[in-house]
Write a protein that holds these residues in place. Structure first.
Motif, PDB file in Angstrom:
ATOM      1  N   ASP A   1      46.210  18.401  42.457  1.00  0.00           N
ATOM      2  CA  ASP A   1      46.724  19.732  42.799  1.00  0.00           C
ATOM      3  C   ASP A   1      47.096  20.541  41.566  1.00  0.00           C
ATOM      4  O   ASP A   1      47.048  21.779  41.593  1.00  0.00           O
ATOM      5  CB  ASP A   1      47.947  19.610  43.712  1.00  0.00           C
ATOM      6  N   LYS A   2      47.469  19.867  40.481  1.00  0.00           N
ATOM      7  CA  LYS A   2      47.941  20.603  39.309  1.00  0.00           C
ATOM      8  C   LYS A   2      46.832  21.446  38.665  1.00  0.00           C
ATOM      9  O   LYS A   2      47.109  22.313  37.834  1.00  0.00           O
ATOM     10  CB  LYS A   2      48.542  19.656  38.280  1.00  0.00           C
ATOM     11  N   LEU A   3      45.572  21.204  39.049  1.00  0.00           N
ATOM     12  CA  LEU A   3      44.477  22.013  38.527  1.00  0.00           C
ATOM     13  C   LEU A   3      44.347  23.354  39.243  1.00  0.00           C
ATOM     14  O   LEU A   3      43.731  24.284  38.719  1.00  0.00           O
ATOM     15  CB  LEU A   3      43.154  21.251  38.650  1.00  0.00           C
ATOM     16  N   LEU A   4      44.916  23.451  40.438  1.00  0.00           N
ATOM     17  CA  LEU A   4      44.682  24.627  41.282  1.00  0.00           C
ATOM     18  C   LEU A   4      45.169  25.936  40.678  1.00  0.00           C
ATOM     19  O   LEU A   4      44.441  26.941  40.727  1.00  0.00           O
ATOM     20  CB  LEU A   4      45.307  24.408  42.663  1.00  0.00           C
ATOM     21  N   PRO A   5      46.398  26.010  40.121  1.00  0.00           N
ATOM     22  CA  PRO A   5      46.821  27.291  39.541  1.00  0.00           C
ATOM     23  C   PRO A   5      45.876  27.788  38.463  1.00  0.00           C
ATOM     24  O   PRO A   5      45.561  28.989  38.404  1.00  0.00           O
ATOM     25  CB  PRO A   5      48.215  26.972  38.976  1.00  0.00           C
ATOM     26  N   HIS A   6      45.400  26.892  37.598  1.00  0.00           N
ATOM     27  CA  HIS A   6      44.485  27.298  36.528  1.00  0.00           C
ATOM     28  C   HIS A   6      43.121  27.698  37.094  1.00  0.00           C
ATOM     29  O   HIS A   6      42.462  28.604  36.578  1.00  0.00           O
ATOM     30  CB  HIS A   6      44.340  26.163  35.526  1.00  0.00           C
ATOM     31  N   LEU A   7      42.712  27.018  38.155  1.00  0.00           N
ATOM     32  CA  LEU A   7      41.437  27.336  38.788  1.00  0.00           C
ATOM     33  C   LEU A   7      41.446  28.750  39.350  1.00  0.00           C
ATOM     34  O   LEU A   7      40.512  29.533  39.139  1.00  0.00           O
ATOM     35  CB  LEU A   7      41.167  26.321  39.905  1.00  0.00           C
ATOM     36  N   TYR A   8      42.521  29.099  40.059  1.00  0.00           N
ATOM     37  CA  TYR A   8      42.597  30.430  40.655  1.00  0.00           C
ATOM     38  C   TYR A   8      42.932  31.512  39.629  1.00  0.00           C
ATOM     39  O   TYR A   8      42.464  32.648  39.750  1.00  0.00           O
ATOM     40  CB  TYR A   8      43.611  30.439  41.799  1.00  0.00           C
ATOM     41  N   ASP A   9      43.721  31.172  38.622  1.00  0.00           N
ATOM     42  CA  ASP A   9      43.953  32.141  37.550  1.00  0.00           C
ATOM     43  C   ASP A   9      42.630  32.525  36.904  1.00  0.00           C
ATOM     44  O   ASP A   9      42.368  33.702  36.630  1.00  0.00           O
ATOM     45  CB  ASP A   9      44.883  31.545  36.487  1.00  0.00           C
ATOM     46  N   GLY A  10      41.797  31.518  36.659  1.00  0.00           N
ATOM     47  CA  GLY A  10      40.496  31.788  36.063  1.00  0.00           C
ATOM     48  C   GLY A  10      39.630  32.660  36.944  1.00  0.00           C
ATOM     49  O   GLY A  10      38.978  33.603  36.468  1.00  0.00           O
ATOM     50  N   LEU A  11      39.618  32.377  38.250  1.00  0.00           N
ATOM     51  CA  LEU A  11      38.793  33.157  39.172  1.00  0.00           C
ATOM     52  C   LEU A  11      39.212  34.622  39.193  1.00  0.00           C
ATOM     53  O   LEU A  11      38.374  35.523  39.045  1.00  0.00           O
ATOM     54  CB  LEU A  11      38.889  32.571  40.585  1.00  0.00           C
ATOM     55  N   PHE A  12      40.501  34.862  39.378  1.00  0.00           N
ATOM     56  CA  PHE A  12      40.945  36.252  39.502  1.00  0.00           C
ATOM     57  C   PHE A  12      40.907  36.992  38.167  1.00  0.00           C
ATOM     58  O   PHE A  12      40.712  38.218  38.148  1.00  0.00           O
ATOM     59  CB  PHE A  12      42.339  36.298  40.132  1.00  0.00           C
ATOM     60  N   ASP A  13      41.056  36.279  37.064  1.00  0.00           N
ATOM     61  CA  ASP A  13      40.850  36.920  35.761  1.00  0.00           C
ATOM     62  C   ASP A  13      39.388  37.325  35.598  1.00  0.00           C
ATOM     63  O   ASP A  13      39.083  38.429  35.127  1.00  0.00           O
ATOM     64  CB  ASP A  13      41.248  35.974  34.627  1.00  0.00           C
ATOM     65  N   GLU A  14      38.471  36.455  36.003  1.00  0.00           N
ATOM     66  CA  GLU A  14      37.044  36.772  35.896  1.00  0.00           C
ATOM     67  C   GLU A  14      36.673  37.969  36.757  1.00  0.00           C
ATOM     68  O   GLU A  14      35.854  38.805  36.357  1.00  0.00           O
ATOM     69  CB  GLU A  14      36.207  35.560  36.291  1.00  0.00           C
ATOM     70  N   ILE A  15      37.254  38.060  37.936  1.00  0.00           N
ATOM     71  CA  ILE A  15      36.990  39.213  38.802  1.00  0.00           C
ATOM     72  C   ILE A  15      37.461  40.493  38.127  1.00  0.00           C
ATOM     73  O   ILE A  15      36.756  41.520  38.124  1.00  0.00           O
ATOM     74  CB  ILE A  15      37.684  39.025  40.167  1.00  0.00           C
ATOM     75  N   SER A  16      38.641  40.439  37.539  1.00  0.00           N
ATOM     76  CA  SER A  16      39.174  41.612  36.837  1.00  0.00           C
ATOM     77  C   SER A  16      38.285  41.989  35.659  1.00  0.00           C
ATOM     78  O   SER A  16      37.962  43.174  35.456  1.00  0.00           O
ATOM     79  CB  SER A  16      40.595  41.312  36.352  1.00  0.00           C
ATOM     80  N   TRP A  17      37.848  41.004  34.888  1.00  0.00           N
ATOM     81  CA  TRP A  17      36.979  41.275  33.740  1.00  0.00           C
ATOM     82  C   TRP A  17      35.636  41.840  34.181  1.00  0.00           C
ATOM     83  O   TRP A  17      35.067  42.706  33.513  1.00  0.00           O
ATOM     84  CB  TRP A  17      36.768  40.003  32.936  1.00  0.00           C
TER      85      TRP A  17
END
Length: 318
Positions: free
Chosen positions: A196-212
């Motif tokens: 589970d500890k990977l999930l915050p980084h996984l979603y941070d990456g996704l939403f950062d990529e969408i913004s970029w």
């Protein structure tokens, strides 16, 4: 654990990666002393690789061995985040096998859409895994951009067929049709053993990529396609049997969430619809009092910062 100077070579970065963004992503793990992008001489964009030196604590994730393995203890594994690529086809398809229950649909075409969008989306693998097993996939597909594709047509037909709640079904139809250009289908599926500890980084990456992507995609049309106002999420939950006859005192249904993030999405959702599944015998919960159900929910994009904070808090406290 003591900290030491470590040099890392990071591959499979987005071609839109900048030094500033890279440092921002890795700074939570230690101070970045140097970062160098490997540039493509022809395009003058990053090749998707980066060398970095940072002071960071060395750590690895652990997976409990399953009961049928001849091993007593834990397996240490280094999980790595990658952009989706064609070689991931079979692994991603296996993860999404029952994304739409037992429906026969163009799942192969759906996986092709995900893998054909490498600038937004992530797969998680174990480093140096010869079998190339996919442990997680997250992505977001614009429903209007891909509306003519067979898989998206069939996905819409399926949702409209199984979602019968009067108040919410009209909202669903609106997002699938008139508002489709503003809707991102948020696809998320994990192996049950993913830490589970990977999930915050996984979603941070996704939403950062969408913004970029709204700034860096090569055409105005593509940049606009990532300007989501809503996210549509399809997942599976366990619903306590008999809750339609007897509700809790706080008027909330008793639900068992298969993924931690789905509970947060559900609480933040604009609306949601549950529907029965035919694959219950394939995915049983340990507690037989729960019935496997499908859940469709719409989350406004302006709620994503709240989601990210709450997901970090949930995982940090667990």
């Amino acid at each position: 654990m003591s900290k030491s100077l470590t040099q890392l070579f990071v591959s499979r970065l987005s071609s839109f990666t900048t030094n500033e963004r890279f440092k921002k992503l890795f700074s939570p793990f230690g101070s970045i002393t140097e970062a160098r992008l490997v540039m493509d001489s022809r395009t003058q964009r990053p090749k998707g690789k980066k060398s970095t030196s940072n002071n960071m604590t060395s750590k690895s994730d652990q997976i409990e061995a399953s009961d049928d393995e001849d091993f007593d203890g834990v397996i240490q594994a280094d999980f790595v985040f990658f952009d989706p690529k064609p070689d991931d086809f079979h692994g991603v398809k296996a993860l999404l096998k029952i994304y739409l229950d037992d429906k026969h649909w163009d799942l192969s075409g759906f996986v092709d859409l995900i893998l054909g969008q490498p600038t937004v989306g992530t797969v998680i693998k174990i480093e140096d895994d010869e079998e190339n097993t996919i442990w997680s996939i997250v992505s977001a597909l614009n429903l209007y951009r891909y509306k003519e594709h067979k898989c998206i047509v069939e996905l819409k037909e399926y949702l409209l067929k199984v979602c019968h709640e009067k108040d919410s079904s009209s909202n669903l139809r609106l997002l699938l049709n008139e508002e489709a250009h503003n809707v991102g289908l948020l696809v998320s599926k994990h192996n049950t053993c993913l830490p589970d500890k990977l999930l915050p980084h996984l979603y941070d990456g996704l939403f950062d990529e969408i913004s970029w992507a709204t700034e860096d995609e090569p055409t105005a049309e593509l940049r606009k396609s990532f300007g989501f106002k809503y996210y549509l999420i399809i997942c599976q939950i366990g619903k306590l049997k008999g809750t339609n006859r007897k509700k809790k005192q706080n008027n909330e249904e008793e639900i068992l969430y298969r993924k931690p993030e789905d509970e947060i999405f559900h609480k933040l959702s604009l609306w949601s619809i549950t529907y029965p599944l035919n694959t219950e015998q394939l995915l049983t919960f340990e507690d037989k009092s729960y019935k496997l159900m499908g859940l469709v929910m719409a989350v406004e994009a302006n709620k994503i910062p709240v989601f990210r904070r709450q997901l970090h808090s949930l995982i940090d406290e667990s």
